[in-house]
Design a protein around this motif. Structure first.
Motif, PDB file in Angstrom:
ATOM      1  N   ALA A  99       0.473  -1.290  -0.170  1.00 15.16           N
ATOM      2  CA  ALA A  99       0.403   0.000   0.085  1.00 15.16           C
ATOM      3  C   ALA A  99       1.206   1.298   0.003  1.00 15.16           C
ATOM      4  N   GLY A 100       1.988   0.708   0.842  1.00 18.94           N
ATOM      5  CA  GLY A 100       2.743   2.521   0.841  1.00 18.94           C
ATOM      6  C   GLY A 100       3.293   2.447  -0.195  1.00 18.94           C
ATOM      7  N   GLY A 101       4.090   1.548  -1.057  1.00 16.78           N
ATOM      8  CA  GLY A 101       5.083   1.540  -2.147  1.00 16.78           C
ATOM      9  C   GLY A 101       3.706   2.124  -3.411  1.00 16.78           C
ATOM     10  N   MET A 102       2.819   1.719  -3.485  1.00  9.83           N
ATOM     11  CA  MET A 102       1.825   2.170  -4.316  1.00  9.83           C
ATOM     12  C   MET A 102       1.173   3.639  -4.402  1.00  9.83           C
ATOM     13  N   THR A 103       1.150   4.071  -3.266  1.00  8.67           N
ATOM     14  CA  THR A 103       1.057   5.387  -2.377  1.00  8.67           C
ATOM     15  C   THR A 103       2.305   6.177  -3.122  1.00  8.67           C
ATOM     16  N   ILE A 162      -5.940  -2.807  13.669  1.00 12.14           N
ATOM     17  CA  ILE A 162      -5.062  -4.149  13.140  1.00 12.14           C
ATOM     18  C   ILE A 162      -3.793  -3.395  13.484  1.00 12.14           C
ATOM     19  N   ALA A 163      -3.045  -2.789  12.781  1.00  8.19           N
ATOM     20  CA  ALA A 163      -1.086  -2.320  12.733  1.00  8.19           C
ATOM     21  C   ALA A 163      -1.903  -1.241  12.217  1.00  8.19           C
ATOM     22  N   PHE A 164      -0.806  -0.198  12.205  1.00  4.14           N
ATOM     23  CA  PHE A 164      -0.665   1.130  10.777  1.00  4.14           C
ATOM     24  C   PHE A 164       1.080   0.931  11.240  1.00  4.14           C
ATOM     25  N   GLY A 165       1.390   2.133   9.648  1.00  8.16           N
ATOM     26  CA  GLY A 165       3.282   1.725   9.774  1.00  8.16           C
ATOM     27  C   GLY A 165       3.194   2.451   8.975  1.00  8.16           C
ATOM     28  N   THR A 166       4.888   3.237   9.210  1.00  7.61           N
ATOM     29  CA  THR A 166       5.218   4.543   8.355  1.00  7.61           C
ATOM     30  C   THR A 166       6.272   4.062   7.084  1.00  7.61           C
ATOM     31  N   GLY A 167       6.312   4.243   5.775  1.00  4.80           N
ATOM     32  CA  GLY A 167       6.898   3.656   5.178  1.00  4.80           C
ATOM     33  C   GLY A 167       7.806   4.714   4.362  1.00  4.80           C
ATOM     34  N   THR A 168       8.909   4.950   4.410  1.00  6.39           N
ATOM     35  CA  THR A 168       9.813   5.429   3.037  1.00  6.39           C
ATOM     36  C   THR A 168      10.481   5.108   2.094  1.00  6.39           C
ATOM     37  N   TYR A 169      10.089   5.209   0.954  1.00  6.65           N
ATOM     38  CA  TYR A 169      10.450   4.934  -0.419  1.00  6.65           C
ATOM     39  C   TYR A 169      10.714   6.085  -1.719  1.00  6.65           C
ATOM     40  N   LEU A 170      12.511   5.136  -2.249  1.00  5.02           N
ATOM     41  CA  LEU A 170      13.306   5.604  -3.188  1.00  5.02           C
ATOM     42  C   LEU A 170      11.830   5.736  -3.913  1.00  5.02           C
ATOM     43  N   VAL A 171      11.008   6.509  -4.717  1.00  7.69           N
ATOM     44  CA  VAL A 171      10.863   7.491  -6.102  1.00  7.69           C
ATOM     45  C   VAL A 171      11.358   7.745  -7.550  1.00  7.69           C
ATOM     46  N   GLY A 172      12.882   7.567  -7.843  1.00  7.05           N
ATOM     47  CA  GLY A 172      13.540   8.057  -8.772  1.00  7.05           C
ATOM     48  C   GLY A 172      14.615   8.840  -8.159  1.00  7.05           C
TER      49      GLY A 172
END
Length: 154
Positions: free
Chosen positions: A70-74, A144-154
């Motif tokens: 979900a984080g990566g797609m967003t 149930i859970a939550f998360g924080t994601g950091t993504y390289l996007v370019g």
């Protein structure tokens, strides 16, 4: 406002994450909604996804995976919106570098349920890095859970 080009790119991203990633297919992750500002995914509970056989709860790795998807797609949708001015070739090259830099999952309750829904939204989107916040709920709306994601996007 979302342009037809952004919609086309989001569809390609969704196809990649949902249809072309074998692990995501193995888990049975399904797309519910995908926009420029976030995503909603669905996962049906199956015996193969149990992490605790005594209580029949969802495996923590499955929880982390659906939140990461979900984080990566967003993050990718935010990148498309931000980089729409690029040529298709350049945008494709940049998106092909998308990857998880950091992922934090907070497990709030056992993963009990028949259906699970993951959602994500952008916290910050920069030139190279996007940060998202993700949540997982069951069909009754229990968080149930939550998360924080950091993504390289370019």
């Amino acid at each position: 406002m979302t342009s037809p080009r952004q919609q086309k790119w989001r569809q390609a991203i969704a196809d990649t994450f949902i249809q072309k990633m074998p692990f995501n297919q193995l888990l049975g992750i399904e797309l519910v909604d995908y926009s420029a500002t976030g995503v909603s995914l669905k996962l049906a509970m199956r015996e193969e996804l149990i992490g605790n056989p005594v209580h029949g709860i969802l495996h923590g790795g499955v929880t982390a995976t659906i939140l990461d998807v979900a984080g990566g797609m967003t993050a990718a949708a935010a990148a498309v919106q931000r980089m729409e001015h690029l040529s298709s070739k350049e945008l494709s090259q940049r998106l092909s570098k998308t990857g998880t830099i950091d992922l934090r999952i907070d497990y709030l309750r056992p993963g009990v349920g028949e259906l699970f829904f993951a959602s994500a939204e952008v916290i910050r989107s920069g030139n190279k890095v996007t940060v998202t916040r993700m949540e997982l709920h069951n069909q009754a709306g229990t968080h149930i859970a939550f998360g924080t994601g950091t993504y390289l996007v370019g």
